[in-house]
Design an enzyme around this catalytic site. Structure first.
Site, PDB file in Angstrom:
ATOM      1  CB  SER A   1     -86.932 -48.285  54.479  1.00  0.00           C
ATOM      2  OG  SER A   1     -85.551 -48.519  54.282  1.00  0.00           O
TER       3      SER A   1
ATOM      4  CG  HIS B   1     -80.930 -45.300  51.361  1.00  0.00           C
ATOM      5  ND1 HIS B   1     -80.666 -44.068  51.926  1.00  0.00           N
ATOM      6  CD2 HIS B   1     -81.697 -45.961  52.259  1.00  0.00           C
ATOM      7  CE1 HIS B   1     -81.238 -43.993  53.115  1.00  0.00           C
ATOM      8  NE2 HIS B   1     -81.877 -45.117  53.341  1.00  0.00           N
TER       9      HIS B   1
ATOM     10  CG  ASN C   1     -84.804 -43.494  55.460  1.00  0.00           C
ATOM     11  OD1 ASN C   1     -85.240 -42.831  56.406  1.00  0.00           O
ATOM     12  ND2 ASN C   1     -83.512 -43.617  55.216  1.00  0.00           N
TER      13      ASN C   1
ATOM     14  CG  HIS D   1     -76.238 -33.879  44.993  1.00  0.00           C
ATOM     15  ND1 HIS D   1     -76.091 -33.705  46.350  1.00  0.00           N
ATOM     16  CD2 HIS D   1     -75.553 -35.018  44.675  1.00  0.00           C
ATOM     17  CE1 HIS D   1     -75.337 -34.685  46.842  1.00  0.00           C
ATOM     18  NE2 HIS D   1     -75.003 -35.492  45.844  1.00  0.00           N
TER      19      HIS D   1
END
Length: 288
Positions: free
Chosen positions: A110, A124, A126, A158
């Protein structure tokens, strides 16, 4: 003859640990190239343990660097017994075989990064594997959280994630992008916390090797998706108004992680080290 589930769990845990090692090394290398003459940031690594149940992990946090104001890259491998509430929540979202034996095992990585320069996006990521006697599945994803959005950054992030998804299933990227848009949404604010990415959970196609390969691809896509953005903006001039905008946006991030994030709830409910669970919170934030 195929590998046993014990072997597969060990293989997954080792790979998550190796990914953690590569990311922390890459982030420290970026710190070496960071602007200014303040101290170069380095990760402080702390072993973690889980209360009365088993397992633990490594909490790796860098604070006050030239590029990263705070970044955590945690790895864990834990096992124990699910609470009735955790079992009920998983059953409610359709996880098969979760209502019987409450034993579980989980491993994953994470990551959350909060940047010094407000033009550089927070991020972020994970990836994880979860097992119970009645089921196994993979989950994870990544999402970009700029306080000052650059459309070319969003497009690059993306595109890298889509490139990771497409070889496995042409429907994965649009499906998991839509899931991220839904998941990383703050209902009480009526807005997303960032510009999205991908999110997937409870992935069990019946083919462990294929699902693990996809999960690895998502993890491998992270550095190519994020590092060019961090490097492009790390020494960009910014104003006090830019910094203020960053702190306000971090308030949104903190609200989401404390109120809605599935991983935060699971980590606290199952007795994992609270500092490791809450490492995602920004070092400074502001509310108006």
């Amino acid at each position: 003859m195929g590998c046993s589930m014990d072997d597969q769990r060990r293989e997954a845990a080792i790979w998550f640990r190796e990914l953690r090692d590569r990311i922390t090394s890459s982030f420290e290398a970026l710190e070496d190239r960071g602007p200014g003459d303040t101290a170069i940031g380095r990760f402080v690594v702390t072993p973690t343990e889980r209360g009365e149940d088993g397992g633990g992990g490594l909490m790796s946090v860098m604070r006050g660097g030239r590029v990263f104001e705070k970044v955590g890259v945690n790895w864990s491998e834990v096992h124990g017994t699910l609470s009735p509430g955790a079992q009920k929540a998983m059953a409610a979202r359709g996880v098969p075989g979760i209502e019987g034996d409450p034993r579980f095992w989980a491993s994953g990585i994470s990551l959350v990064a909060h940047m010094q320069n407000p033009h550089a996006p927070a991020v972020h990521m994970n990836t994880r594997m979860f097992w119970t006697p009645g089921a196994w599945w993979f989950g994870g994803g990544a999402d970009l959280n700029p306080c000052i959005e650059y459309p070319e950054d969003t497009a690059h992030f993306h595109a890298e994630l889509q490139e990771a998804c497409d070889p496995f299933d042409s429907e994965y990227y649009p499906r998991f992008k839509a899931w991220a848009d839904e998941y990383f949404f703050i209902p009480h604010r009526g807005r997303a916390r960032g510009v999205g990415g991908i999110f997937f959970d409870d992935l069990n196609s019946g083919n462990w090797e294929a699902d693990f390969a996809f999960t690895r691809a998502v993890g491998e896509a992270f550095l190519p998706a994020f590092l060019p953005l961090a490097e492009a903006h790390m020494d960009q001039p910014f104003s006090e108004a830019d910094k203020d905008q960053q702190l306000i946006h971090r308030g949104l991030y903190a609200e989401y992680n404390l109120v809605y994030d599935r991983g935060t709830k699971f980590g606290l409910e199952t007795g994992h080290n609270a500092d490791a669970v809450l490492m995602s919170l920004p070092p400074l934030a502001k509310w108006v």
